[in-house]
Design an enzyme around this catalytic site. Structure first.
Site, PDB file in Angstrom:
ATOM      1  N   ASP A  47     125.785 -26.432  -2.171  1.00  0.00           N
ATOM      2  CA  ASP A  47     126.496 -25.388  -2.920  1.00  0.00           C
ATOM      3  C   ASP A  47     125.679 -24.935  -4.132  1.00  0.00           C
ATOM      4  O   ASP A  47     125.471 -23.754  -4.335  1.00  0.00           O
ATOM      5  CB  ASP A  47     127.870 -25.900  -3.373  1.00  0.00           C
ATOM      6  CG  ASP A  47     128.724 -26.309  -2.176  1.00  0.00           C
ATOM      7  OD1 ASP A  47     128.664 -25.596  -1.154  1.00  0.00           O
ATOM      8  OD2 ASP A  47     129.418 -27.335  -2.243  1.00  0.00           O
ATOM      9  N   HIS A  70     123.550 -18.877 -24.084  1.00  0.00           N
ATOM     10  CA  HIS A  70     124.455 -17.806 -23.626  1.00  0.00           C
ATOM     11  C   HIS A  70     125.183 -18.263 -22.355  1.00  0.00           C
ATOM     12  O   HIS A  70     124.872 -19.317 -21.805  1.00  0.00           O
ATOM     13  CB  HIS A  70     123.686 -16.500 -23.389  1.00  0.00           C
ATOM     14  CG  HIS A  70     122.687 -16.564 -22.284  1.00  0.00           C
ATOM     15  ND1 HIS A  70     121.454 -17.163 -22.421  1.00  0.00           N
ATOM     16  CD2 HIS A  70     122.728 -16.111 -21.002  1.00  0.00           C
ATOM     17  CE1 HIS A  70     120.783 -17.080 -21.288  1.00  0.00           C
ATOM     18  NE2 HIS A  70     121.541 -16.449 -20.402  1.00  0.00           N
ATOM     19  N   ASP A 192     111.136 -16.842 -23.303  1.00  0.00           N
ATOM     20  CA  ASP A 192     111.517 -16.298 -21.992  1.00  0.00           C
ATOM     21  C   ASP A 192     110.331 -15.546 -21.357  1.00  0.00           C
ATOM     22  O   ASP A 192     109.772 -14.652 -21.971  1.00  0.00           O
ATOM     23  CB  ASP A 192     112.704 -15.346 -22.251  1.00  0.00           C
ATOM     24  CG  ASP A 192     113.202 -14.589 -21.029  1.00  0.00           C
ATOM     25  OD1 ASP A 192     112.769 -14.908 -19.909  1.00  0.00           O
ATOM     26  OD2 ASP A 192     114.034 -13.683 -21.209  1.00  0.00           O
ATOM     27  N   HIS A 365     116.006  -8.948 -19.730  1.00  0.00           N
ATOM     28  CA  HIS A 365     114.846  -9.729 -20.185  1.00  0.00           C
ATOM     29  C   HIS A 365     113.759  -8.823 -20.759  1.00  0.00           C
ATOM     30  O   HIS A 365     113.538  -7.716 -20.275  1.00  0.00           O
ATOM     31  CB  HIS A 365     114.273 -10.534 -19.015  1.00  0.00           C
ATOM     32  CG  HIS A 365     115.241 -11.508 -18.440  1.00  0.00           C
ATOM     33  ND1 HIS A 365     115.374 -12.793 -18.905  1.00  0.00           N
ATOM     34  CD2 HIS A 365     116.161 -11.379 -17.438  1.00  0.00           C
ATOM     35  CE1 HIS A 365     116.326 -13.414 -18.220  1.00  0.00           C
ATOM     36  NE2 HIS A 365     116.817 -12.578 -17.320  1.00  0.00           N
TER      37      HIS A 365
END
Length: 551
Positions: A47, A70, A192, A365
């Site tokens: 899953d 977040h 990021d 992003h």
């Protein structure tokens, strides 16, 4: 010897998803994010995929808090599994905490968890760490970066972000605070890397509103829009455009309903009175007065959009002429699922509009030029690219060098690697890390061996050979019988089944002559003989399971 600051990524490097990073100094540890990943196509029955928590559980007494950037699944999805094992405070902004609450309720953990809400600009003391929340823009409300203050200096952990000068809500990323921290001196930047390969700047979320306006203007048909449930600003823009053109809005999909409930309660959405209607009410409205917002932009098999396309949704069937809008880009690996849904929509006579032929989606992003701005503002001593696959991490490292960084101060790491920061940055040792599979209620009970068996069964099927032998002298009483699943259709292959019976019988007799009643050895011989015979005869390799019962 002076203490060193250790940074240990447990997820989110060389992969997209399951983001988790540990910061460690002396006897104190904090964890940033606890995400999950989605299974690959060959992970049959799995899953979700979560990080390996072994290192955290071993050091449970040293963890001072979990800090969440977040509310996306790849940053909060594994929290319930971690909090079953650990009782430590969780710090998050209001919207993020609202989404975490829903998750913990589902797992019956809300009463046991200390969930502490923080505002951007606030700082939290956690052992020898201080964590400051800094407002950033992303595709979900209330996203933050962290300035992590340590005895060695400040680390900036950006989380997912972009620079959006005209966001729908919440104001622009706090570049002023980042610039101030840069002036004071930044030890390390963890940034990021998702969109580092795209040049320029990411478009503003507000630009999507104009595209919606053009699609609503003059449309006389029903409008159905699939988007990410967590993108509250996107949903807000859809509702605002629907209100402008006199359409009622109905929501379908559990995650979408949850996100709207949380964001409305917390004041992140402004819904005009009387615009929202129950799904059951839309049947009585004219087509040009209806807008349905749904989950399923990724073609997920149980999502509302997929159920509508394949006629299994209880309340909505797709009709010829419906304008179906996909306001999301395909997450890598989901292209086939989305393609199947879109083909089915075309078959029903719907008009399909997706982000490729209209400006219906913008990324959350930062692209390369935005990343350069962050590097220029922060001027970190050390740089660790995170949140990306290998090529993204390497491209981000190259970008940092172009900005004037010494390549010796850039660490492209992997999950489980211990990055030590002192006078220099080095990888020193590893801790347990990897993927833990969740299958139903089972966490970690399906490992590589079980997955390999599932793959084998899925690709080649299985054959069970059953024989009964006498407990007294080991003589054959009945069988061997051949049972197959997923190998061949037995009724059409009776000849082959008879041959397999004879081969199994011969192998059983031969093996009992040499091995006596060592049934494990006998089963091994039967398996080997049948596997060899089947491959010669059919060029297939099913799983062979001999069963010998002493009676």
């Amino acid at each position: 010897m002076a203490e060193k600051l250790k940074i240990i990524p447990l997820g989110g490097l060389n992969e997209i998803g399951k983001n988790m990073t540990v910061y460690e100094y002396g006897n104190d540890m904090i964890v940033v994010d606890a995400g999950m990943g989605f299974p690959d196509d060959d992970m049959y029955g799995i899953d979700v995929v979560i990080p390996d928590f072994t290192y955290l559980l071993k050091n449970r007494d040293r963890i001072r808090g979990i800090f969440i950037t977040h509310g996306h699944e790849d940053h909060i999805g594994s929290l319930p599994y971690l909090l079953r094992e650990l009782n430590v405070p969780v710090y998050a902004t209001r919207m993020t905490a609202g989404l975490i609450k829903l998750k913990l309720e589902e797992h019956h953990l809300l009463g046991k968890t200390r969930l502490i809400t923080c505002e951007p600009g606030e700082s939290v003391k956690a052992g020898r760490f201080g964590v400051e929340f800094i407002h950033v823009n992303h595709s979900i409300a209330d996203a933050v970066a962290f300035a992590i203050k340590t005895p060695m200096g400040v680390c900036i952990h950006t989380g997912d972000f972009k620079i959006d000068p005209t966001p729908v809500s919440g104001g622009m990323i706090d570049l002023a605070r980042l610039g101030q921290l840069g002036k004071e001196g930044v030890l390390a930047l963890l940034c990021d890397s998702t969109n580092v390969e795209s040049p320029g700047f990411t478009k503003s979320e507000r630009s999507v509103g104009a595209s919606f306006d053009a699609l609503f203007r003059g449309c006389e048909e029903r409008i159905i829009i699939a988007t990410f449930a967590s993108n509250v600003d996107r949903i807000q823009q859809i509702i605002s455009v629907a209100a402008k053109y006199g359409r009622k809005v109905a929501i379908t999909g559990r995650s979408m309903e949850n996100a709207i409930k949380v964001s409305t309660e917390l004041g992140y959405m402004n819904i005009p009175a009387g615009i929202m209607v129950d799904l059951a009410q839309i049947k009585g409205l004219p087509k040009n007065k209806v807008c349905v917002v749904t989950t399923g932009s990724q073609g997920e098999s149980l999502s509302a959009m997929t159920r509508m396309a394949f006629n299994t949704h209880k309340q909505i069937d797709i009709q010829a002429g419906d304008r179906v809008i996909f306001s999301a880009s395909a997450i890598p690996g989901n292209e086939n699922a989305i393609g199947n849904v879109i083909n089915e929509l075309y078959r029903k006579g719907a008009e399909v509009v997706n982000e490729r032929n209209a400006g219906l989606h913008v990324s959350g992003h930062a692209c390369a030029d935005e990343l350069k701005i962050i590097h220029a503002l922060l001027k970190p001593k050390f740089f660790i690219p995170v949140h990306g696959e290998q090529r993204m991490l390497k491209t981000h490292a190259k970008l940092a060098q172009e900005m004037g960084m010494d390549p010796r101060n850039i660490v492209v790491a992997d999950i489980g690697k211990v990055i030590e920061l002192g006078r220099d940055a080095r990888v020193n040792g590893t801790v347990p890390a990897g993927r833990v599979f969740v299958d139903g209620y089972g966490v970690g009970d399906v490992g590589a061996v079980v997955l390999r068996d599932r793959k084998h069964l899925a690709e080649d099927g299985m054959i069970v050979v059953v024989a009964s032998v006498s407990a007294e002298d080991g003589g054959l009483l009945s069988g061997p019988d051949i049972i197959t699943r997923g190998f061949v259709y037995v009724k059409e292959s009776e000849g082959l089944m008879e041959e397999l019976r004879m081969v199994a019988l011969e192998a059983l007799e031969k093996s009992t002559r040499s091995n006596g009643r060592d049934w494990n050895a006998v089963k091994g011989d039967i398996r080997e003989t049948l596997t060899e015979y089947l491959f010669k005869k059919t060029k297939r390799n099913p799983m062979v399971l001999p069963v010998i019962m002493e009676v």
